[in-house]
Design a protein around this motif. Sequence first.
Motif, short mmCIF file in Angstrom:
data_model
loop_
_atom_site.label_atom_id
_atom_site.label_comp_id
_atom_site.label_asym_id
_atom_site.label_seq_id
_atom_site.Cartn_x
_atom_site.Cartn_y
_atom_site.Cartn_z
N ALA A 72 0.83 -1.21 0.00
CA ALA A 72 0.00 0.00 0.00
C ALA A 72 0.87 1.26 0.00
N THR A 73 1.97 1.23 0.72
CA THR A 73 2.86 2.40 0.78
C THR A 73 3.50 2.66 -0.57
N ILE A 74 3.98 1.63 -1.22
CA ILE A 74 4.62 1.84 -2.53
C ILE A 74 3.60 2.37 -3.53
N ARG A 75 2.37 1.92 -3.43
CA ARG A 75 1.31 2.43 -4.31
C ARG A 75 1.04 3.91 -4.02
N ARG A 76 0.95 4.27 -2.75
CA ARG A 76 0.72 5.67 -2.38
C ARG A 76 1.86 6.55 -2.87
N TRP A 77 3.09 6.09 -2.67
CA TRP A 77 4.25 6.87 -3.09
C TRP A 77 4.29 7.07 -4.59
N THR A 78 3.92 6.06 -5.36
CA THR A 78 3.92 6.23 -6.81
C THR A 78 2.77 7.13 -7.24
N ASP A 79 1.59 6.98 -6.64
CA ASP A 79 0.46 7.84 -6.98
C ASP A 79 0.76 9.31 -6.66
N ALA A 80 1.54 9.54 -5.60
CA ALA A 80 1.89 10.90 -5.20
C ALA A 80 3.08 11.44 -5.99
N GLY A 81 3.74 10.56 -6.77
CA GLY A 81 4.88 10.99 -7.57
C GLY A 81 6.22 10.95 -6.85
N HIS A 82 6.26 10.36 -5.67
CA HIS A 82 7.52 10.28 -4.92
C HIS A 82 8.47 9.23 -5.48
N VAL A 83 7.91 8.16 -6.00
CA VAL A 83 8.70 7.07 -6.59
C VAL A 83 8.29 6.94 -8.05
N SER A 84 9.28 6.90 -8.92
CA SER A 84 9.00 6.77 -10.35
C SER A 84 8.76 5.32 -10.72
N CYS A 85 7.85 5.12 -11.62
CA CYS A 85 7.59 3.80 -12.16
C CYS A 85 7.05 3.96 -13.57
N TYR A 86 6.93 2.86 -14.26
CA TYR A 86 6.23 2.89 -15.53
C TYR A 86 5.16 1.82 -15.49
N ARG A 87 4.23 1.92 -16.39
CA ARG A 87 3.10 0.98 -16.41
C ARG A 87 3.22 0.07 -17.63
N THR A 88 2.89 -1.18 -17.40
CA THR A 88 2.84 -2.13 -18.50
C THR A 88 1.57 -1.85 -19.30
N PRO A 89 1.42 -2.42 -20.50
CA PRO A 89 0.19 -2.22 -21.25
C PRO A 89 -1.05 -2.66 -20.46
N GLY A 90 -0.89 -3.58 -19.52
CA GLY A 90 -1.99 -4.03 -18.68
C GLY A 90 -2.23 -3.14 -17.47
N GLY A 91 -1.42 -2.08 -17.31
CA GLY A 91 -1.60 -1.13 -16.22
C GLY A 91 -0.85 -1.46 -14.94
N GLN A 92 -0.01 -2.50 -14.96
CA GLN A 92 0.75 -2.85 -13.76
C GLN A 92 1.98 -1.97 -13.63
N ARG A 93 2.33 -1.65 -12.40
CA ARG A 93 3.51 -0.81 -12.15
C ARG A 93 4.77 -1.66 -12.25
N ARG A 94 5.81 -1.05 -12.80
CA ARG A 94 7.14 -1.67 -12.84
C ARG A 94 8.14 -0.61 -12.40
N PHE A 95 9.12 -1.05 -11.61
CA PHE A 95 10.10 -0.15 -11.02
C PHE A 95 11.50 -0.55 -11.45
N ALA A 96 12.27 0.40 -11.91
CA ALA A 96 13.68 0.14 -12.22
C ALA A 96 14.46 0.19 -10.91
N ARG A 97 15.38 -0.73 -10.74
CA ARG A 97 16.17 -0.76 -9.51
C ARG A 97 16.89 0.57 -9.30
N GLU A 98 17.40 1.14 -10.36
CA GLU A 98 18.11 2.42 -10.25
C GLU A 98 17.19 3.51 -9.70
N GLN A 99 15.93 3.53 -10.15
CA GLN A 99 14.98 4.52 -9.65
C GLN A 99 14.71 4.33 -8.16
N LEU A 100 14.62 3.09 -7.73
CA LEU A 100 14.40 2.81 -6.31
C LEU A 100 15.61 3.26 -5.49
N ASP A 101 16.80 3.01 -6.00
CA ASP A 101 18.01 3.42 -5.30
C ASP A 101 18.12 4.95 -5.22
#
Length: 89
Positions: free
Chosen positions: A30-59
């Motif tokens: 839930a926290t990672i979802r909130r952080w991405t929705d708020a723009g604190h953590v960058s992610c990209y979405r798959t064509p199915g709408g799932q979030r994917r995170f690059a390790r570099e972005q997390l670091d």
Amino acid sequence: MSSTVRFPSSDRRLVYTSSQAARYLGVSLATIRRWTDAGHVSCYRTPGGQRRFAREQLDVFVSSMYRDSRDESHHNGDANELGESADAA
């Protein structure tokens, strides 16, 4: 952030799912979802709408959180010193 859970160094994964990213950062899903929705953590979405995170972005996110907390504690320390010296005067 000593409580952060790290994957073994042999894990060469470059992209994480939401669950994997949450585990990597040591937070709940839930926290990672909130952080991405708020723009604190960058992610990209798959064509199915799932979030994917690059390790570099997390670091980068972890580094910025650490840097921000150090800046804040340093700033608060300066304010306390100023407050104490003003009281003493």
